[in-house]
Write an enzyme that holds these catalytic residues in place. Structure first.
Site, mmCIF file in Angstrom:
data_model
loop_
_atom_site.group_PDB
_atom_site.id
_atom_site.type_symbol
_atom_site.label_atom_id
_atom_site.label_comp_id
_atom_site.label_asym_id
_atom_site.label_seq_id
_atom_site.Cartn_x
_atom_site.Cartn_y
_atom_site.Cartn_z
ATOM 1 N N LYS A 183 4.473 62.003 -11.825
ATOM 2 C CA LYS A 183 4.591 60.907 -10.855
ATOM 3 C C LYS A 183 6.015 60.829 -10.282
ATOM 4 C CE LYS A 183 1.037 60.910 -11.048
ATOM 5 N NZ LYS A 183 0.034 61.144 -9.990
ATOM 6 N N ARG A 242 11.461 66.085 7.280
ATOM 7 C CA ARG A 242 10.709 66.666 8.410
ATOM 8 C C ARG A 242 10.586 65.676 9.573
ATOM 9 N NH1 ARG A 242 5.299 67.689 5.847
ATOM 10 N NH2 ARG A 242 4.772 68.903 7.711
ATOM 11 N N LYS A 286 9.032 62.870 9.739
ATOM 12 C CA LYS A 286 7.695 62.297 9.882
ATOM 13 C C LYS A 286 7.720 60.878 9.317
ATOM 14 C CE LYS A 286 5.154 66.666 9.849
ATOM 15 N NZ LYS A 286 4.575 66.515 11.192
ATOM 16 N N HIS A 333 2.496 52.914 -3.369
ATOM 17 C CA HIS A 333 1.762 53.797 -4.272
ATOM 18 C C HIS A 333 2.713 54.681 -5.075
ATOM 19 C CE1 HIS A 333 -1.568 56.191 -5.747
ATOM 20 N NE2 HIS A 333 -0.988 57.299 -5.298
ATOM 21 N N GLN A 339 -10.277 58.912 -3.286
ATOM 22 C CA GLN A 339 -9.267 58.034 -3.870
ATOM 23 C C GLN A 339 -9.815 56.620 -4.062
ATOM 24 O OE1 GLN A 339 -6.307 58.987 -0.845
ATOM 25 N NE2 GLN A 339 -4.932 59.792 -2.400
#
Length: 265
Positions: A123, A136, A138, A149, A210
């Protein structure tokens, strides 16, 4: 005020000494919460402030080959975690209705405890997902859902290793690792470029998987609230609330991403 602070420190010290799993207390990152808290604060600051500012006048990094290696490692790591979780208990020995923590040095109990620590490690490594987004450029993908999360999962994993390294709650780790096999396999293929990406029609089903994961975790955890089980009900309650909240967040993401796209088409 000094007396109150001293009482808090004494209570905290007593809680850590009496409630923590004695087998894991000397493992890396398990001396106390501060090492993980430091990692998460650094992660959050970089991904929301320092990173975007640093990248503002720079071109996005081309991380194609880095991402291919990273995603391949994540797939292998997730396969191994599922295997360890099954072999250490969930395949034959654990009860799906009620499974207390075995705090002994039994080889299988230790194997599950070690798998819990490696899940925590996984994690923490997954925080790189967001770092790669920032590098990047983004930044739109660094959403509240994504940050929440990735921040909360290491916290939950740390609590598990520190106090409950085994037992009922570890099914979450097995299911989550299975989902990540599929998810990182998708990312690995997507990193190969447009020639492969055009065949990846199943992205939205990863989100569906998920959400199914959170339903299973909620139902599985809720059993401990109904039946007598030597497993902390408060932890199970928090697991259930967390699962429902994630189900809501991922459901909204699915609705906004895929249903809205369908309407536009």
């Amino acid at each position: 005020m000094a007396t109150g602070l001293a009482s808090f420190v004494d209570g905290y010290t007593n809680f850590m000494e009496t409630k923590s799993d004695p087998r894991t207390k000397d493992w890396m990152l398990m001396s106390g919460p501060m090492p993980l808290v430091t990692i998460l604060i650094t992660y959050y600051y970089f991904c929301t402030s320092a990173g975007p500012r640093w990248m503002k006048d720079r071109k996005p990094f081309d991380l194609k080959y880095v991402l291919m290696v990273y995603n391949a490692i994540q797939v292998v790591f997730s396969v191994w975690l599922v295997y360890e979780g099954l072999q250490a208990g969930w395949l034959r020995d654990y009860s799906y209705k009620c499974q207390p923590v075995d705090y002994s040095n039994n080889p299988k109990a230790l194997r599950m405890a070690q798998a819990c620590w490696w899940y925590l490690f996984c994690k923490i490594v997954e925080l790189l997902d967001t770092v790669f987004f920032v590098l990047r450029k983004k930044n739109r993908q660094v959403s509240y859902l994504h940050l929440w999360h990735h921040t909360l999962m290491p916290v939950c994993a740390w609590i598990g290793v520190k106090f409950l390294a085994g037992g009922h709650g570890t099914l979450l780790g097995v299911i989550n690792s299975f989902v990540h096999i599929i998810m990182y396999s998708y990312y690995l293929l997507a990193a190969l470029g447009p020639e492969v990406q055009k065949y990846l029609w199943w992205k939205k089903y990863i989100t569906s998987l998920q959400m199914v994961q959170f339903v299973i975790v909620f139902v599985h955890s809720s059993q401990v609230l109904i039946y007598e089980c030597n497993y902390p009900k408060f932890i199970v309650f928090l697991l259930g609330i967390n699962a429902l909240y994630f189900l809501y967040l991922f459901g909204m993401f699915y609705k906004n991403t895929y249903n809205s796209t369908k309407k536009q088409v």
